[in-house]
Design a protein around this motif. Structure first.
Motif, PDB file in Angstrom:
ATOM      1  N   ASN A   1      -5.019  -1.526   7.877  1.00 18.07           N
ATOM      2  CA  ASN A   1      -5.502  -2.845   8.308  1.00 18.07           C
ATOM      3  C   ASN A   1      -5.126  -3.933   7.310  1.00 18.07           C
ATOM      4  O   ASN A   1      -4.710  -5.030   7.715  1.00 18.07           O
ATOM      5  CB  ASN A   1      -7.018  -2.817   8.518  1.00 18.07           C
ATOM      6  N   ASP A   2      -5.259  -3.651   6.013  1.00 20.03           N
ATOM      7  CA  ASP A   2      -4.894  -4.635   4.990  1.00 20.03           C
ATOM      8  C   ASP A   2      -3.410  -4.964   5.052  1.00 20.03           C
ATOM      9  O   ASP A   2      -3.008  -6.112   4.892  1.00 20.03           O
ATOM     10  CB  ASP A   2      -5.258  -4.127   3.587  1.00 20.03           C
ATOM     11  N   PHE A   3      -2.581  -3.943   5.275  1.00 19.95           N
ATOM     12  CA  PHE A   3      -1.136  -4.149   5.405  1.00 19.95           C
ATOM     13  C   PHE A   3      -0.832  -5.067   6.593  1.00 19.95           C
ATOM     14  O   PHE A   3      -0.066  -6.021   6.471  1.00 19.95           O
ATOM     15  CB  PHE A   3      -0.448  -2.794   5.576  1.00 19.95           C
ATOM     16  N   LEU A   4      -1.447  -4.789   7.736  1.00 14.08           N
ATOM     17  CA  LEU A   4      -1.214  -5.622   8.922  1.00 14.08           C
ATOM     18  C   LEU A   4      -1.689  -7.054   8.704  1.00 14.08           C
ATOM     19  O   LEU A   4      -0.989  -8.007   9.067  1.00 14.08           O
ATOM     20  CB  LEU A   4      -1.896  -5.014  10.151  1.00 14.08           C
ATOM     21  N   LYS A   5      -2.858  -7.214   8.117  1.00  6.10           N
ATOM     22  CA  LYS A   5      -3.380  -8.567   7.864  1.00  6.10           C
ATOM     23  C   LYS A   5      -2.482  -9.329   6.899  1.00  6.10           C
ATOM     24  O   LYS A   5      -2.221 -10.527   7.092  1.00  6.10           O
ATOM     25  CB  LYS A   5      -4.804  -8.491   7.316  1.00  6.10           C
ATOM     26  N   LYS A   6      -1.997  -8.637   5.866  1.00  3.70           N
ATOM     27  CA  LYS A   6      -1.090  -9.276   4.901  1.00  3.70           C
ATOM     28  C   LYS A   6       0.178  -9.760   5.601  1.00  3.70           C
ATOM     29  O   LYS A   6       0.633 -10.885   5.380  1.00  3.70           O
ATOM     30  CB  LYS A   6      -0.743  -8.296   3.785  1.00  3.70           C
ATOM     31  N   TRP A   7       0.748  -8.915   6.468  1.00  4.73           N
ATOM     32  CA  TRP A   7       1.979  -9.307   7.159  1.00  4.73           C
ATOM     33  C   TRP A   7       1.715 -10.352   8.241  1.00  4.73           C
ATOM     34  O   TRP A   7       2.578 -11.197   8.509  1.00  4.73           O
ATOM     35  CB  TRP A   7       2.720  -8.077   7.680  1.00  4.73           C
ATOM     36  N   ALA A   8       0.551 -10.343   8.834  1.00  9.18           N
ATOM     37  CA  ALA A   8       0.200 -11.401   9.794  1.00  9.18           C
ATOM     38  C   ALA A   8       0.179 -12.746   9.078  1.00  9.18           C
ATOM     39  O   ALA A   8       0.678 -13.753   9.605  1.00  9.18           O
ATOM     40  CB  ALA A   8      -1.147 -11.115  10.444  1.00  9.18           C
ATOM     41  N   ILE A   9      -0.361 -12.784   7.877  1.00  9.33           N
ATOM     42  CA  ILE A   9      -0.370 -14.026   7.087  1.00  9.33           C
ATOM     43  C   ILE A   9       1.051 -14.396   6.692  1.00  9.33           C
ATOM     44  O   ILE A   9       1.459 -15.557   6.803  1.00  9.33           O
ATOM     45  CB  ILE A   9      -1.282 -13.870   5.846  1.00  9.33           C
ATOM     46  N   SER A  10       1.821 -13.423   6.255  1.00  8.90           N
ATOM     47  CA  SER A  10       3.201 -13.677   5.843  1.00  8.90           C
ATOM     48  C   SER A  10       4.057 -14.223   6.994  1.00  8.90           C
ATOM     49  O   SER A  10       4.950 -15.039   6.773  1.00  8.90           O
ATOM     50  CB  SER A  10       3.811 -12.388   5.301  1.00  8.90           C
ATOM     51  N   LEU A  11       3.772 -13.774   8.206  1.00  8.80           N
ATOM     52  CA  LEU A  11       4.565 -14.183   9.376  1.00  8.80           C
ATOM     53  C   LEU A  11       3.884 -15.276  10.204  1.00  8.80           C
ATOM     54  O   LEU A  11       4.289 -15.549  11.327  1.00  8.80           O
ATOM     55  CB  LEU A  11       4.843 -12.967  10.268  1.00  8.80           C
TER      56      LEU A  11
ATOM     57  N   THR B   1       8.451  11.239   4.033  1.00 17.22           N
ATOM     58  CA  THR B   1       8.315  10.870   2.627  1.00 17.22           C
ATOM     59  C   THR B   1       8.969   9.519   2.375  1.00 17.22           C
ATOM     60  O   THR B   1       9.638   8.954   3.250  1.00 17.22           O
ATOM     61  CB  THR B   1       9.000  11.908   1.721  1.00 17.22           C
ATOM     62  N   GLU B   2       8.835   9.024   1.152  1.00 13.37           N
ATOM     63  CA  GLU B   2       9.517   7.791   0.750  1.00 13.37           C
ATOM     64  C   GLU B   2      11.024   7.912   0.990  1.00 13.37           C
ATOM     65  O   GLU B   2      11.662   6.992   1.504  1.00 13.37           O
ATOM     66  CB  GLU B   2       9.232   7.540  -0.731  1.00 13.37           C
ATOM     67  N   HIS B   3      11.597   9.056   0.635  1.00  8.51           N
ATOM     68  CA  HIS B   3      13.033   9.261   0.859  1.00  8.51           C
ATOM     69  C   HIS B   3      13.355   9.325   2.343  1.00  8.51           C
ATOM     70  O   HIS B   3      14.393   8.830   2.797  1.00  8.51           O
ATOM     71  CB  HIS B   3      13.498  10.539   0.158  1.00  8.51           C
TER      72      HIS B   3
ATOM     73  N   ILE C   1      11.952  -4.169   3.186  1.00  8.61           N
ATOM     74  CA  ILE C   1      11.314  -5.190   2.354  1.00  8.61           C
ATOM     75  C   ILE C   1      10.258  -4.552   1.464  1.00  8.61           C
ATOM     76  O   ILE C   1      10.124  -4.893   0.291  1.00  8.61           O
ATOM     77  CB  ILE C   1      10.652  -6.277   3.238  1.00  8.61           C
ATOM     78  N   GLU C   2       9.517  -3.617   2.027  1.00 10.56           N
ATOM     79  CA  GLU C   2       8.395  -3.036   1.300  1.00 10.56           C
ATOM     80  C   GLU C   2       8.113  -1.629   1.810  1.00 10.56           C
ATOM     81  O   GLU C   2       8.093  -1.388   3.012  1.00 10.56           O
ATOM     82  CB  GLU C   2       7.145  -3.902   1.512  1.00 10.56           C
ATOM     83  N   ILE C   3       7.919  -0.703   0.870  1.00  6.69           N
ATOM     84  CA  ILE C   3       7.371   0.609   1.182  1.00  6.69           C
ATOM     85  C   ILE C   3       6.052   0.672   0.430  1.00  6.69           C
ATOM     86  O   ILE C   3       6.017   0.720  -0.790  1.00  6.69           O
ATOM     87  CB  ILE C   3       8.304   1.762   0.766  1.00  6.69           C
ATOM     88  N   ASP C   4       4.977   0.617   1.193  1.00  7.50           N
ATOM     89  CA  ASP C   4       3.621   0.531   0.668  1.00  7.50           C
ATOM     90  C   ASP C   4       2.960   1.899   0.832  1.00  7.50           C
ATOM     91  O   ASP C   4       2.897   2.421   1.943  1.00  7.50           O
ATOM     92  CB  ASP C   4       2.877  -0.546   1.473  1.00  7.50           C
TER      93      ASP C   4
ATOM     94  N   PRO D   1       1.529  10.829  -1.382  1.00 10.62           N
ATOM     95  CA  PRO D   1       0.644   9.797  -0.824  1.00 10.62           C
ATOM     96  C   PRO D   1      -0.017  10.245   0.475  1.00 10.62           C
ATOM     97  O   PRO D   1       0.523  11.061   1.217  1.00 10.62           O
ATOM     98  CB  PRO D   1       1.583   8.618  -0.565  1.00 10.62           C
ATOM     99  N   ILE D   2      -1.171   9.657   0.728  1.00 11.61           N
ATOM    100  CA  ILE D   2      -1.861   9.911   1.991  1.00 11.61           C
ATOM    101  C   ILE D   2      -1.043   9.348   3.137  1.00 11.61           C
ATOM    102  O   ILE D   2      -0.891   9.978   4.177  1.00 11.61           O
ATOM    103  CB  ILE D   2      -3.274   9.283   1.968  1.00 11.61           C
ATOM    104  N   LYS D   3      -0.476   8.153   2.930  1.00  7.85           N
ATOM    105  CA  LYS D   3       0.294   7.517   4.008  1.00  7.85           C
ATOM    106  C   LYS D   3       1.229   6.461   3.459  1.00  7.85           C
ATOM    107  O   LYS D   3       1.099   6.032   2.317  1.00  7.85           O
ATOM    108  CB  LYS D   3      -0.628   6.899   5.046  1.00  7.85           C
ATOM    109  N   TYR D   4       2.150   6.045   4.303  1.00 12.05           N
ATOM    110  CA  TYR D   4       3.074   4.956   4.004  1.00 12.05           C
ATOM    111  C   TYR D   4       2.991   3.904   5.098  1.00 12.05           C
ATOM    112  O   TYR D   4       2.891   4.233   6.288  1.00 12.05           O
ATOM    113  CB  TYR D   4       4.523   5.442   3.964  1.00 12.05           C
ATOM    114  N   ASN D   5       3.082   2.644   4.688  1.00 15.13           N
ATOM    115  CA  ASN D   5       3.327   1.513   5.579  1.00 15.13           C
ATOM    116  C   ASN D   5       4.654   0.923   5.124  1.00 15.13           C
ATOM    117  O   ASN D   5       4.883   0.780   3.922  1.00 15.13           O
ATOM    118  CB  ASN D   5       2.245   0.437   5.430  1.00 15.13           C
ATOM    119  N   VAL D   6       5.496   0.551   6.068  1.00 15.79           N
ATOM    120  CA  VAL D   6       6.814   0.020   5.720  1.00 15.79           C
ATOM    121  C   VAL D   6       7.056  -1.276   6.486  1.00 15.79           C
ATOM    122  O   VAL D   6       6.763  -1.363   7.684  1.00 15.79           O
ATOM    123  CB  VAL D   6       7.934   1.043   6.040  1.00 15.79           C
TER     124      VAL D   6
END
Length: 192
Positions: A20-30, A139-141, A153-156, A167-172
């Motif tokens: 949710n934080d990732f989506l909110k951050k990108w909503a603000i960015s866009l 994975t990241e790779h 742009i970002e691998i979170d 990691p538990i999860k990735y957002n990209v």
């Protein structure tokens, strides 16, 4: 049916908050962007529609259970969606449920405009879950290989407590680059 472990219970809410934080951050960015956004497999979640109000939003799902705008399979060519239709595609916690994630990314790239945004996520350190099938952990790779023809742009990552490199999860977040055709030999991975 599997019984969730203590780890599952302890990490579920942080994983959801991370997404949710990732989506909110990108909503603000866009927030100054506009156009058309496609959310793949939203089920009954509403955060994308609430956060990305500056876009006209379509939803795509393989079944009509949650009344998507479009019924289709993201791993196939959806001929009813023209090339370069969307300015943004959001595909959160769906790719692990596809039978062929490479075909899903190929279709996402086809329907995204050049320079359009892709927001995508999947769990890594998480038990098998529904809706079935749950086929993949990336994975990241793996993200770098899967999104080779995007500009990442970002691998979170949400790190697993006391377990480095799992990691538990990735957002990209990535941008569609229609001119990119990366060969296997050109891929660069972070040394571990």
């Amino acid at each position: 049916m599997a019984t969730p472990s203590k780890f599952d219970n302890d990490t579920f809410l942080p994983a959801r908050e991370h997404l949710n934080d990732f989506l909110k951050k990108w909503a603000i960015s866009l927030r100054h962007e506009s156009g058309k956004l496609l959310e793949v497999g939203p089920q009954d979640r509403s955060l994308v529609s609430e956060s990305f109000g500056n876009f006209a939003i379509d939803t795509l799902d393989i079944v009509d259970t949650y009344s998507p705008t479009i019924i289709g399979d993201i791993t196939k060519t959806n001929h009813h969606i023209p090339d370069s239709t969307y300015d943004c595609v959001v595909c959160m916690e769906v790719i692990e449920h596809t039978l062929n994630p490479f075909d899903a990314v190929k279709e996402i790239r086809r329907i995204l405009k050049d320079g359009g945004y892709l927001l995508i996520s999947a769990p890594l350190n998480w038990r098998i879950h529904g809706p079935i099938p749950d086929c993949w952990r990336i994975t990241e790779h793996g993200w770098k290989a899967l999104l080779r023809d995007f500009d990442i742009i970002e691998i979170d990552s949400l790190e697993t407590p006391e377990r480095e490199l799992f990691p538990i999860k990735y957002n990209v977040a990535a941008k569609c680059n229609k001119n990119k055709a990366t060969l296997d030999s050109e891929l660069v991975f972070r040394y571990i």
